[in-house]
Motif scaffolding. Structure first.
Motif, PDB file in Angstrom:
ATOM      1  N   ASP A   1     -27.078  16.790  -1.949  1.00  0.00           N
ATOM      2  CA  ASP A   1     -26.668  16.886  -3.354  1.00  0.00           C
ATOM      3  C   ASP A   1     -26.345  18.330  -3.731  1.00  0.00           C
ATOM      4  O   ASP A   1     -25.361  18.603  -4.427  1.00  0.00           O
ATOM      5  CB  ASP A   1     -27.792  16.343  -4.229  1.00  0.00           C
ATOM      6  CG  ASP A   1     -27.489  16.424  -5.706  1.00  0.00           C
ATOM      7  OD1 ASP A   1     -26.432  15.927  -6.125  1.00  0.00           O
ATOM      8  OD2 ASP A   1     -28.318  16.989  -6.458  1.00  0.00           O
TER       9      ASP A   1
ATOM     10  N   ALA B   1     -23.043  19.383  -2.060  1.00  0.00           N
ATOM     11  CA  ALA B   1     -21.916  18.819  -2.804  1.00  0.00           C
ATOM     12  C   ALA B   1     -21.686  19.576  -4.106  1.00  0.00           C
ATOM     13  O   ALA B   1     -20.543  19.840  -4.491  1.00  0.00           O
ATOM     14  CB  ALA B   1     -22.177  17.338  -3.096  1.00  0.00           C
ATOM     15  N   ARG B   2     -22.778  19.951  -4.770  1.00  0.00           N
ATOM     16  CA  ARG B   2     -22.656  20.673  -6.037  1.00  0.00           C
ATOM     17  C   ARG B   2     -21.999  22.039  -5.840  1.00  0.00           C
ATOM     18  O   ARG B   2     -21.186  22.484  -6.663  1.00  0.00           O
ATOM     19  CB  ARG B   2     -24.030  20.841  -6.669  1.00  0.00           C
ATOM     20  CG  ARG B   2     -24.036  21.608  -7.990  1.00  0.00           C
ATOM     21  CD  ARG B   2     -23.135  20.926  -9.038  1.00  0.00           C
ATOM     22  NE  ARG B   2     -23.199  21.618 -10.305  1.00  0.00           N
ATOM     23  CZ  ARG B   2     -24.079  21.337 -11.267  1.00  0.00           C
ATOM     24  NH1 ARG B   2     -24.966  20.364 -11.092  1.00  0.00           N
ATOM     25  NH2 ARG B   2     -24.079  22.014 -12.387  1.00  0.00           N
TER      26      ARG B   2
ATOM     27  N   TYR C   1     -18.415  21.497  -5.484  1.00  0.00           N
ATOM     28  CA  TYR C   1     -17.887  21.154  -6.801  1.00  0.00           C
ATOM     29  C   TYR C   1     -17.637  22.412  -7.627  1.00  0.00           C
ATOM     30  O   TYR C   1     -16.582  22.559  -8.250  1.00  0.00           O
ATOM     31  CB  TYR C   1     -18.869  20.223  -7.521  1.00  0.00           C
ATOM     32  CG  TYR C   1     -18.493  19.915  -8.945  1.00  0.00           C
ATOM     33  CD1 TYR C   1     -17.534  18.950  -9.235  1.00  0.00           C
ATOM     34  CD2 TYR C   1     -19.094  20.601 -10.003  1.00  0.00           C
ATOM     35  CE1 TYR C   1     -17.174  18.666 -10.551  1.00  0.00           C
ATOM     36  CE2 TYR C   1     -18.746  20.325 -11.316  1.00  0.00           C
ATOM     37  CZ  TYR C   1     -17.793  19.363 -11.597  1.00  0.00           C
ATOM     38  OH  TYR C   1     -17.440  19.089 -12.892  1.00  0.00           O
TER      39      TYR C   1
ATOM     40  N   ALA D   1     -16.793  17.909  -2.191  1.00  0.00           N
ATOM     41  CA  ALA D   1     -17.897  17.526  -3.075  1.00  0.00           C
ATOM     42  C   ALA D   1     -18.145  16.023  -3.003  1.00  0.00           C
ATOM     43  O   ALA D   1     -19.289  15.568  -2.893  1.00  0.00           O
ATOM     44  CB  ALA D   1     -17.599  17.942  -4.511  1.00  0.00           C
TER      45      ALA D   1
ATOM     46  N   GLN E   1     -21.443  14.212  -1.484  1.00  0.00           N
ATOM     47  CA  GLN E   1     -22.201  13.463  -2.486  1.00  0.00           C
ATOM     48  C   GLN E   1     -22.328  11.994  -2.083  1.00  0.00           C
ATOM     49  O   GLN E   1     -23.338  11.349  -2.374  1.00  0.00           O
ATOM     50  CB  GLN E   1     -21.557  13.590  -3.862  1.00  0.00           C
ATOM     51  CG  GLN E   1     -22.493  13.226  -5.022  1.00  0.00           C
ATOM     52  CD  GLN E   1     -23.609  14.237  -5.199  1.00  0.00           C
ATOM     53  OE1 GLN E   1     -23.510  15.367  -4.746  1.00  0.00           O
ATOM     54  NE2 GLN E   1     -24.676  13.825  -5.859  1.00  0.00           N
TER      55      GLN E   1
ATOM     56  N   ALA F   1     -25.131  11.946   0.206  1.00  0.00           N
ATOM     57  CA  ALA F   1     -26.363  12.123  -0.560  1.00  0.00           C
ATOM     58  C   ALA F   1     -26.779  10.799  -1.187  1.00  0.00           C
ATOM     59  O   ALA F   1     -27.959  10.421  -1.152  1.00  0.00           O
ATOM     60  CB  ALA F   1     -26.172  13.186  -1.641  1.00  0.00           C
TER      61      ALA F   1
ATOM     62  N   ILE G   1     -28.212  11.492  -8.497  1.00  0.00           N
ATOM     63  CA  ILE G   1     -27.270  11.742  -7.406  1.00  0.00           C
ATOM     64  C   ILE G   1     -26.078  10.791  -7.496  1.00  0.00           C
ATOM     65  O   ILE G   1     -24.921  11.188  -7.324  1.00  0.00           O
ATOM     66  CB  ILE G   1     -27.989  11.602  -6.049  1.00  0.00           C
ATOM     67  CG1 ILE G   1     -28.911  12.803  -5.821  1.00  0.00           C
ATOM     68  CG2 ILE G   1     -26.985  11.454  -4.902  1.00  0.00           C
ATOM     69  CD1 ILE G   1     -29.808  12.691  -4.611  1.00  0.00           C
TER      70      ILE G   1
ATOM     71  N   ALA H   1     -23.812  11.804 -10.330  1.00  0.00           N
ATOM     72  CA  ALA H   1     -22.971  12.953  -9.960  1.00  0.00           C
ATOM     73  C   ALA H   1     -21.808  12.504  -9.093  1.00  0.00           C
ATOM     74  O   ALA H   1     -20.676  13.004  -9.246  1.00  0.00           O
ATOM     75  CB  ALA H   1     -23.817  13.992  -9.221  1.00  0.00           C
ATOM     76  N   LEU H   2     -22.043  11.556  -8.204  1.00  0.00           N
ATOM     77  CA  LEU H   2     -20.967  11.040  -7.349  1.00  0.00           C
ATOM     78  C   LEU H   2     -19.864  10.413  -8.204  1.00  0.00           C
ATOM     79  O   LEU H   2     -18.670  10.653  -7.972  1.00  0.00           O
ATOM     80  CB  LEU H   2     -21.519  10.011  -6.362  1.00  0.00           C
ATOM     81  CG  LEU H   2     -20.473   9.292  -5.498  1.00  0.00           C
ATOM     82  CD1 LEU H   2     -19.673  10.293  -4.671  1.00  0.00           C
ATOM     83  CD2 LEU H   2     -21.160   8.261  -4.593  1.00  0.00           C
TER      84      LEU H   2
ATOM     85  N   TYR I   1     -17.854  13.232  -9.791  1.00  0.00           N
ATOM     86  CA  TYR I   1     -16.967  13.923  -8.856  1.00  0.00           C
ATOM     87  C   TYR I   1     -15.757  13.053  -8.511  1.00  0.00           C
ATOM     88  O   TYR I   1     -14.616  13.531  -8.445  1.00  0.00           O
ATOM     89  CB  TYR I   1     -17.717  14.283  -7.572  1.00  0.00           C
ATOM     90  CG  TYR I   1     -18.881  15.219  -7.753  1.00  0.00           C
ATOM     91  CD1 TYR I   1     -19.077  15.938  -8.935  1.00  0.00           C
ATOM     92  CD2 TYR I   1     -19.823  15.385  -6.730  1.00  0.00           C
ATOM     93  CE1 TYR I   1     -20.161  16.795  -9.093  1.00  0.00           C
ATOM     94  CE2 TYR I   1     -20.908  16.245  -6.874  1.00  0.00           C
ATOM     95  CZ  TYR I   1     -21.074  16.937  -8.054  1.00  0.00           C
ATOM     96  OH  TYR I   1     -22.149  17.775  -8.208  1.00  0.00           O
TER      97      TYR I   1
END
Length: 287
Positions: free
Chosen positions: A237, A240-241, A244, A252, A256, A259, A272, A275-276, A279
């Protein structure tokens, strides 16, 4: 509690496990008849050792407090002669208990180490107290002086350097000093996935940062992921951040997704997966 039950079962008549509660008898009795973490058993059945109360606080005063203990749980091994052989957390008592039973335990050496550990802990508490006061007062100079003292006193303890990095970066916004220290921490702790992840996340997620060294964050996050073989959801995570924040939405989303695949069905896992979705949505909008 299950660990103490295992000890009582293992040593049977050789050892008496006695748990002492500072709560009143009625409250303890009410707890003991409740269902335990072991299906089909009450706490009384699951614990399988003696539970006592300390109504006049004499045990707490004469044993717990006298030994300088503050946190619970705390365990004491008392030998056949009634003398305390060892003090510490119950999860760490197996080795000393086995030595006491075998007659190979060195009480004097154990006491010396305990006293040294207590002195060290008191010194650590003094530093933490001073640092906390300096931070509350927003006194950067005092905070840095205290942390520099701690780093000199405990050179192998990376937590003090991490605290300094976080304060310089997130509280005082001393970016140049923070990133010099951050690079040093990454180089010196290149085999510590948790520390590397913490540095990367602080840079990528820190609120109000005007300067983000995302190259340093990527270096730390990539190595943390390598050390954990792309199987640790929080570290994935973070990686990926970082991508991003660098504007690389393709990477990202890639990390993600992994993750999310490794995430648990809990609050962190939900975060998580959210966030995916973010993105993926932003990447789709760019295409």
């Amino acid at each position: 509690m299950p660990h103490l039950a295992e000890i009582q079962k293992k040593y049977k008549d050789q050892v008496t496990v006695l748990a002492v509660s500072d709560e009143d008898l009625a409250k303890v009795e009410a707890f003991m008849v409740k269902d335990s973490i072991i299906e089909g058993k009450t706490w009384a059945q699951a614990m399988s050792y003696i539970v006592a109360t300390d109504p006049d606080k004499s045990v707490k005063t004469e044993v717990f407090s006298a030994a300088g203990r503050r946190g619970i749980p705390s365990s004491f091994i008392i030998g056949k002669d009634g003398m305390i052989e060892w003090i510490g957390h119950p999860m760490r008592m197996d080795e000393p208990l086995a030595a006491v039973i075998a007659g190979t335990w060195d009480r004097a050496a154990a006491r010396k180490k305990y006293d040294e550990d207590q002195t060290l802990q008191q010194e650590m508490n003094r530093i933490r107290s001073g640092l906390s006061a300096a931070v509350r007062a927003n006194d950067q100079d005092a905070a840095m002086e205290i942390l520099d003292e701690a780093i000199l006193r405990f050179p192998e303890n990376s937590s003090w350097r991490m605290q300094k990095f976080n304060l310089l970066l997130l509280r005082f916004h001393q970016y140049k000093a923070a990133y010099i220290l951050g690079n040093q921490l990454v180089e010196k702790n290149f085999d510590d996935s948790m520390l590397l992840n913490s540095i990367a996340w602080a840079i990528a997620d820190g609120k109000g940062l005007e300067v983000r060294d995302l190259d340093l964050a990527l270096k730390a996050a990539t190595q943390a992921n390598k050390l954990t073989e792309s199987k640790d959801a929080p570290i994935l995570d973070t990686l990926a951040r970082v991508y991003y924040e660098k504007g690389d939405l393709k990477s990202a989303v890639k990390w993600q997704k992994l993750a999310a695949k490794n995430a648990n069905a809990d609050a962190m896992g939900d975060s998580i997966r959210e966030a995916l979705e973010q993105y993926q949505k932003e990447r789709k909008a760019r295409l």
